[in-house]
Design an enzyme around this catalytic site. Structure first.
Site, PDB file in Angstrom:
ATOM      1  N   GLN A 176     -33.457  54.935  30.005  1.00 14.04           N
ATOM      2  CA  GLN A 176     -32.158  54.676  30.631  1.00 14.04           C
ATOM      3  C   GLN A 176     -31.487  56.029  30.876  1.00 14.04           C
ATOM      4  OE1 GLN A 176     -29.317  52.862  28.020  1.00 14.04           O
ATOM      5  NE2 GLN A 176     -28.202  51.864  29.665  1.00 14.04           N
ATOM      6  N   SER A 196     -25.969  58.420  30.866  1.00 11.22           N
ATOM      7  CA  SER A 196     -25.015  59.411  30.360  1.00 11.22           C
ATOM      8  C   SER A 196     -25.240  60.764  31.017  1.00 11.22           C
ATOM      9  CB  SER A 196     -25.162  59.563  28.855  1.00 11.22           C
ATOM     10  OG  SER A 196     -24.938  58.335  28.219  1.00 11.22           O
ATOM     11  N   SER A 220     -32.805  58.089  25.701  1.00  8.49           N
ATOM     12  CA  SER A 220     -33.701  57.798  24.576  1.00  8.49           C
ATOM     13  C   SER A 220     -35.160  57.794  25.012  1.00  8.49           C
ATOM     14  CB  SER A 220     -33.368  56.437  23.970  1.00  8.49           C
ATOM     15  OG  SER A 220     -32.122  56.493  23.342  1.00  8.49           O
ATOM     16  N   GLU A 272     -27.194  44.982  27.520  1.00  9.66           N
ATOM     17  CA  GLU A 272     -27.319  45.994  26.480  1.00  9.66           C
ATOM     18  C   GLU A 272     -26.409  45.660  25.295  1.00  9.66           C
ATOM     19  OE1 GLU A 272     -26.147  49.885  27.713  1.00  9.66           O
ATOM     20  OE2 GLU A 272     -27.369  50.859  26.187  1.00  9.66           O
ATOM     21  N   ASN A 292     -17.794  52.009  19.512  1.00  9.17           N
ATOM     22  CA  ASN A 292     -17.019  50.917  18.915  1.00  9.17           C
ATOM     23  C   ASN A 292     -15.526  51.046  19.218  1.00  9.17           C
ATOM     24  OD1 ASN A 292     -19.436  50.034  18.011  1.00  9.17           O
ATOM     25  ND2 ASN A 292     -18.890  49.969  15.842  1.00  9.17           N
ATOM     26  N   GLU A 293     -15.058  52.275  19.468  1.00 10.64           N
ATOM     27  CA  GLU A 293     -13.646  52.422  19.837  1.00 10.64           C
ATOM     28  C   GLU A 293     -13.405  51.754  21.194  1.00 10.64           C
ATOM     29  OE1 GLU A 293     -15.495  54.960  18.640  1.00 10.64           O
ATOM     30  OE2 GLU A 293     -14.536  54.972  16.669  1.00 10.64           O
TER      31      GLU A 293
HETATM   32  C1  LIG Z   1     -28.889  57.311  19.391  1.00  8.24           C
HETATM   33  C2  LIG Z   1     -28.313  57.333  20.777  1.00  8.24           C
HETATM   34  C3  LIG Z   1     -29.076  56.904  21.835  1.00  8.24           C
HETATM   35  C4  LIG Z   1     -28.584  56.961  23.142  1.00  8.24           C
HETATM   36  N1  LIG Z   1     -29.398  56.572  24.188  1.00  8.24           N
HETATM   37  C5  LIG Z   1     -28.950  56.668  25.449  1.00  8.24           C
HETATM   38  C6  LIG Z   1     -29.801  56.347  26.550  1.00  8.24           C
HETATM   39  O1  LIG Z   1     -30.948  55.954  26.372  1.00  8.24           O
HETATM   40  N2  LIG Z   1     -29.327  56.497  27.797  1.00  8.24           N
HETATM   41  C7  LIG Z   1     -28.063  56.935  28.030  1.00  8.24           C
HETATM   42  O2  LIG Z   1     -27.684  57.036  29.181  1.00  8.24           O
HETATM   43  N3  LIG Z   1     -27.220  57.262  27.010  1.00  8.24           N
HETATM   44  C8  LIG Z   1     -27.637  57.146  25.732  1.00  8.24           C
HETATM   45  N4  LIG Z   1     -26.819  57.481  24.677  1.00  8.24           N
HETATM   46  C9  LIG Z   1     -25.495  58.029  24.962  1.00  8.24           C
HETATM   47  C10 LIG Z   1     -24.381  57.056  24.686  1.00  8.24           C
HETATM   48  O3  LIG Z   1     -24.335  56.092  25.682  1.00  8.24           O
HETATM   49  C11 LIG Z   1     -23.085  57.868  24.598  1.00  8.24           C
HETATM   50  O4  LIG Z   1     -23.202  58.676  23.436  1.00  8.24           O
HETATM   51  C12 LIG Z   1     -21.850  57.032  24.529  1.00  8.24           C
HETATM   52  O5  LIG Z   1     -21.599  56.408  25.767  1.00  8.24           O
HETATM   53  C13 LIG Z   1     -20.619  57.866  24.129  1.00  8.24           C
HETATM   54  O6  LIG Z   1     -20.480  58.985  24.930  1.00  8.24           O
HETATM   55  P1  LIG Z   1     -20.314  60.410  24.259  1.00  8.24           P
HETATM   56  O7  LIG Z   1     -21.374  60.599  23.260  1.00  8.24           O
HETATM   57  O8  LIG Z   1     -20.212  61.392  25.354  1.00  8.24           O
HETATM   58  O9  LIG Z   1     -18.946  60.341  23.464  1.00  8.24           O
HETATM   59  P2  LIG Z   1     -17.502  60.491  24.101  1.00  8.24           P
HETATM   60  O10 LIG Z   1     -17.329  59.536  25.207  1.00  8.24           O
HETATM   61  O11 LIG Z   1     -17.229  61.913  24.375  1.00  8.24           O
HETATM   62  O12 LIG Z   1     -16.599  60.008  22.902  1.00  8.24           O
HETATM   63  C14 LIG Z   1     -16.298  60.842  21.763  1.00  8.24           C
HETATM   64  C15 LIG Z   1     -15.387  60.030  20.842  1.00  8.24           C
HETATM   65  O13 LIG Z   1     -14.169  59.732  21.534  1.00  8.24           O
HETATM   66  C16 LIG Z   1     -13.949  58.334  21.543  1.00  8.24           C
HETATM   67  N5  LIG Z   1     -13.356  57.940  22.801  1.00  8.24           N
HETATM   68  C17 LIG Z   1     -13.721  58.278  24.052  1.00  8.24           C
HETATM   69  N6  LIG Z   1     -12.954  57.674  24.937  1.00  8.24           N
HETATM   70  C18 LIG Z   1     -12.096  56.894  24.248  1.00  8.24           C
HETATM   71  C19 LIG Z   1     -11.063  55.998  24.602  1.00  8.24           C
HETATM   72  N7  LIG Z   1     -10.749  55.735  25.876  1.00  8.24           N
HETATM   73  N8  LIG Z   1     -10.407  55.376  23.614  1.00  8.24           N
HETATM   74  C20 LIG Z   1     -10.722  55.605  22.326  1.00  8.24           C
HETATM   75  N9  LIG Z   1     -11.674  56.438  21.936  1.00  8.24           N
HETATM   76  C21 LIG Z   1     -12.358  57.069  22.886  1.00  8.24           C
HETATM   77  C22 LIG Z   1     -15.340  57.721  21.410  1.00  8.24           C
HETATM   78  O14 LIG Z   1     -15.269  56.422  20.893  1.00  8.24           O
HETATM   79  C23 LIG Z   1     -16.002  58.693  20.455  1.00  8.24           C
HETATM   80  O15 LIG Z   1     -15.634  58.358  19.154  1.00  8.24           O
HETATM   81  C24 LIG Z   1     -27.284  57.439  23.374  1.00  8.24           C
HETATM   82  C25 LIG Z   1     -26.503  57.844  22.288  1.00  8.24           C
HETATM   83  C26 LIG Z   1     -27.001  57.799  21.006  1.00  8.24           C
HETATM   84  C27 LIG Z   1     -26.145  58.278  19.862  1.00  8.24           C
END
Ligand SMILES: Cc1cc2nc3c(=O)[nH]c(=O)nc-3n(C[C@H](O)[C@H](O)[C@H](O)COP(=O)(O)OP(=O)(O)OC[C@H]3O[C@@H](n4cnc5c(N)ncnc54)[C@H](O)[C@@H]3O)c2cc1C
Length: 788
Positions: free
Chosen positions: A121, A124, A156, A247, A365-366
């Site tokens: 997928q 991101s 992933s 998903e 989860n947020e």
């Molecule tokens: C093990 C793992 C596997 C993954 N696999 C894939 C994959 O296969 N393909 C893919 O495309 N992506 C994948 N991801 C990425 C995943 O989808 C993103 O990590 C996720 O969408 C969060 O984005 P970020 O990590 O940039 O965090 P951010 O969006 O930067 O968030 C950082 C923190 O801020 C909080 N936050 C952000 N916006 C808000 C809001 N509006 N209100 C409250 N809190 C907020 C978040 O909850 C988090 O706690 C994977 C992630 C992990 C950890």
């Protein structure tokens, strides 16, 4: 269960038992492990078990959603390895079934089912995580297709996979090209590309656990033919949301995975747990209860979908619930392992490292809590100045016209006023309300028809008690409606086996009457006892009599004795009619406790009757607590919508939203446990004590959380006795320790888990009419080798 389902599951179990690898496969996040898992997928495919929910023409079995859930349970129970093809099988495939062309399905699904092509997928991006619409990677039209450029990340297993599906900004369709301004959700296109196509560079990324679970994908003018656009160009957001619903959907993590993990945790606890360590034992019980709640909830959702319902925000509630359950399960296991818990290769540690990511991936989860607060609770969005929609009822719709009538009766009555008068010693309005409840048959529910009652099911009784808790009806609800009728019915059945005939009792000879007058402590003759109990039952059914009782573990206290015309003392070895001592005030002003002295023995050695009465009372109390939790949540939401601070309703603030989202999640996952406990009583299952205790733990915890959150959300006004909120806040405090404390019930679950019983397999039938092609699934997962 339909015969076909039974045959299918039996075949699947046999195959899994015969073909399960003898030892753990290497981690799926290594090149070697990835290929081992691919071979396993191929073996599953050869047995037509890799895509059971797909149509037969693509290698599936047309399995319904319920059948798929049952298969998943069997798969994890057998110790099946992580599904390396999951992104394609469970995310892309349902999207293709819904939005792809026939040509795409025919071309892409067979190699996906055989694991010849494993998908990643690619959504991101470095600047687009939670805010997916902020993506910048672009697709530019070219002759016969599109040229992709940009960077995708956190993909992933993309380091080892064959192909990827992604979302790209497309020029000339909808919004502007770089996403600045306009509607960012337009002008996006859903495209498929090969991870080894010219122009693609994949950079493996080591995860917290040290293995290559992720990859960054650099795209430099990568050509994609038009045939690899899913849906229409520019319509990518809508299609991506369809993928996301799978998903996050009910089977991103199927319950089988957590049920199997909970069983392993129980086994670990049996092996290494210290009997004196009740704190850990209770955490084991909580993990087991959580897995069962998730299983029951998912099955109920699947039944609803099979009946034509749609999947709504349950997906977000489920996602928060399972991801936090997963962490709790693993951390409890690590606590049991002691110093071994830090050793790499230790299965629980590897699982825990992966569980820590659960609250991040598939929508953090947020974000999910905000979705729940705004879409389930209708709290206003940030910067809103209006209160939003006015509906504040979060319970399920009344189960029957009768339940609706009860709801309406209580809605129309001024129950808070009746409760306040009752607290002041004037019970007339409260008793009048009980009279109207009797008119509706509420007091007759648990009384057998033989004595003028309705002989209703425990399920109906729980429905009624939830409604009474929801409206804070004063009086001995669990006692008079549930426990006392159960006890008296057993005593009245002189031929019944629940109460041994006095002849069987060593004290039987002491029970002889003298001229028809019994001295205190003597037993009535069976016929006499039956008559008296029958009379009392008839009085309970009509509502002319209210009753209460003292029984273990709350001996010798009975609730609300001042309103009861009949007071019983139910000890395991003797049941007596008794007298209540002076009224002691409860934290709930509309309630009291009194010490009961039993002076007229009705029966001896009636432990089974006492136990059944207790379980019915505890069920009724749990239902009251769940109703009270709903009322507290509704009051909080109403308040959060209209109380303005800093120029906005306080419900716009995320701290408030997330607190209330947690309450609705707790209620949502307590309910199936309550339903299951009632159903267990109705079929007289041997698991009744465990199921009732699981319900009491979940309903009591939900009510406690609802009460704490409601008080906090109301601020100082909630801390007053003048505000009606106090009626529920104090009732929850009073009911929590009634009918066994939370610790007492956790201990009862623990005791039941020490027996070699585990979570039962789900009931599968009746199966869905239509096969589903959308068994949702994980997007990422580590190998949780079952052989460690
Ligand atoms: C093990 C793992 C596997 C993954 N696999 C894939 C994959 O296969 N393909 C893919 O495309 N992506 C994948 N991801 C990425 C995943 O989808 C993103 O990590 C996720 O969408 C969060 O984005 P970020 O990590 O940039 O965090 P951010 O969006 O930067 O968030 C950082 C923190 O801020 C909080 N936050 C952000 N916006 C808000 C809001 N509006 N209100 C409250 N809190 C907020 C978040 O909850 C988090 O706690 C994977 C992630 C992990 C950890």
């Amino acid at each position: 269960m339909t015969p076909d389902t039974g045959a299918f599951l039996a075949e699947a179990r046999d195959w899994l038992a015969a073909h399960m690898p003898p030892g753990p496969l290497p981690s799926v996040d290594t090149a070697e492990g990835f290929e081992w898992h691919r071979e396993w997928e191929r073996a599953l495919a050869a047995a037509r078990l890799s895509v059971v929910s797909w149509p037969t023409e693509y290698g599936g079995r047309d399995a319904s959603l319920l059948e798929w859930l049952a298969f998943e349970e069997a798969y994890y129970a057998a110790g099946g390895p992580v599904r390396v093809g999951q992104n394609g099988l469970f995310l892309l495939a349902p999207t293709l079934f819904a939005h792809g062309t026939r040509e795409q399905r025919d071309r892409l699904l067979p190699p996906m089912a055989r694991a010849d092509e494993i998908w990643a997928q690619a959504w991101s991006e470095p600047e687009a995580g939670s805010d997916l619409a902020a993506i910048r990677s672009r697709a530019v039209p070219t002759d016969g297709g599109w040229l992709l450029s940009g960077t995708k990340t956190w993909s992933s297993r993309a380091a080892f996979a064959d192909r990827a599906f992604g979302l790209f900004r497309t020029d000339g369709v909808g919004a502007d090209a770089d996403g600045a301004g306009g509607d960012r959700h337009r002008g996006l296109t859903y495209l498929l590309f090969g991870l080894r196509d010219p122009g693609v560079t994949v950079r493996p990324i080591r995860q917290l656990g040290g293995e290559t679970g992720f990859a960054e994908i650099f795209l430099d003018d990568v050509f994609v033919p038009d045939a690899n656009v899913v849906g229409a160009p520019g319509d990518g957001w809508r299609i991506a949301m369809s993928t996301a619903s799978h998903e996050r959907g009910l089977s991103l993590r199927s319950p089988g995975r957590f049920v199997a993990a909970a069983d392993r945790l129980v086994a670990l606890w049996r092996g290494v747990g210290e009997p004196a360590d009740t704190a850990t034992a209770h955490r084991v019980a909580d993990a087991w209860i959580g897995a069962r709640a998730y299983q029951l909830h998912t099955n109920a959702t699947a039944v609803r979908l099979a009946e034509g319902g749609t999947l709504g925000t349950e997906a977000s509630m489920g996602k928060v619930f399972w991801s936090e359950l997963d962490i709790a399960l693993h951390e409890t296991a690590l606590g049991l392992l002691g110093p071994r818990a830090e050793l790499r290769g230790e299965r629980w540690l590897e699982g825990c490292l992966f569980a820590l990511a659960g609250p991040i991936y598939a929508g953090t989860n947020e974000i999910q809590r905000t979705v729940i607060a705004e879409r389930v609770l209708s709290l206003p969005r940030a910067s809103a100045t209006s209160p939003g929609r006015s509906s504040t009822s979060f319970g399920r719709p009344p189960a029957s016209p009768w339940a609706a009538a009860l709801h309406d009766l209580l809605d129309a009555a001024d129950v808070p006023a009746a409760a306040r008068s009752w607290a002041d010693g004037d019970r007339s309005t409260g008793l009048a309300l009980w009279g109207r409840l009797a008119g509706l048959g509420v007091t007759a529910l648990a009384v057998p028809e033989k004595w003028g009652g309705l002989g209703a099911s425990a399920t109906d009784l729980a429905t009624a008690c939830e409604e009474l808790g929801h409206h804070a009806v004063p009086g001995p609800v669990a006692e008079s409606l549930a426990a006392v009728p159960a006890l008296l019915s057993a005593l009245a059945e002189t031929e019944g086996r629940a109460v041994p005939d006095e002849a069987e009792s060593p004290e039987a000879d002491d029970s002889a009457t003298d001229g028809g007058v019994r001295a205190p402590g003597e037993l009535p003759a069976p016929g006499d006892r039956a008559d008296r109990c029958g009379d009392w039952l008839a009085g309970l059914a009509t509502g002319d009599l209210l009753a209460t009782l003292a029984m273990p573990p709350r001996l010798p206290l009975a609730a609300d004795a001042e309103a009861a015309g009949l007071v019983l003392l139910a000890e395991p070895d003797a049941i007596s009619a008794g007298r209540a001592g002076p009224r002691q005030r409860s934290v709930d002003p509309s309630r009291s406790l009194s010490v009961v002295n039993g002076d007229d023995v009705l029966a001896r050695n009636a432990a089974a009757a006492v136990a059944r009465a207790f379980d019915l009372g505890a069920l009724a109390c749990s239902a009251q607590l769940l109703g009270a939790a709903r009322a507290l949540l509704e009051a909080s939401v109403r308040h959060a919508r209209v109380r303005v601070q800093f120029g906005q309703p306080v419900g716009t603030f995320q701290a408030v939203k997330h607190k209330l989202a947690d309450v609705v999640i707790a209620i949502e996952f307590a309910r199936p446990l309550l339903d299951a406990a009632a159903a267990a009583i109705d079929r007289d299952a041997p698991t009744v004590p465990r199921d009732v205790s699981a319900a009491k733990v979940a309903c009591g915890d939900a009510a406690a959380l609802a009460a704490r959150s409601a008080l906090q959300v109301h601020g100082a006004i909630g801390y007053t006795a003048e505000h009606d909120l106090s009626l529920w806040l104090t009732k929850v405090r009073a009911l929590a320790p009634a009918w066994g404390s939370q610790a007492w019930h956790r201990q009862r679950v623990v005791t039941s888990l020490a027996l070699p019983s585990t979570i039962e397999p789900p009931s599968v039938g009746p199966c869905a009419a239509a096969p589903v092609t959308s068994a949702p699934s994980p997007d990422v997962e580590r190998d949780e080798s079952p052989w460690a």
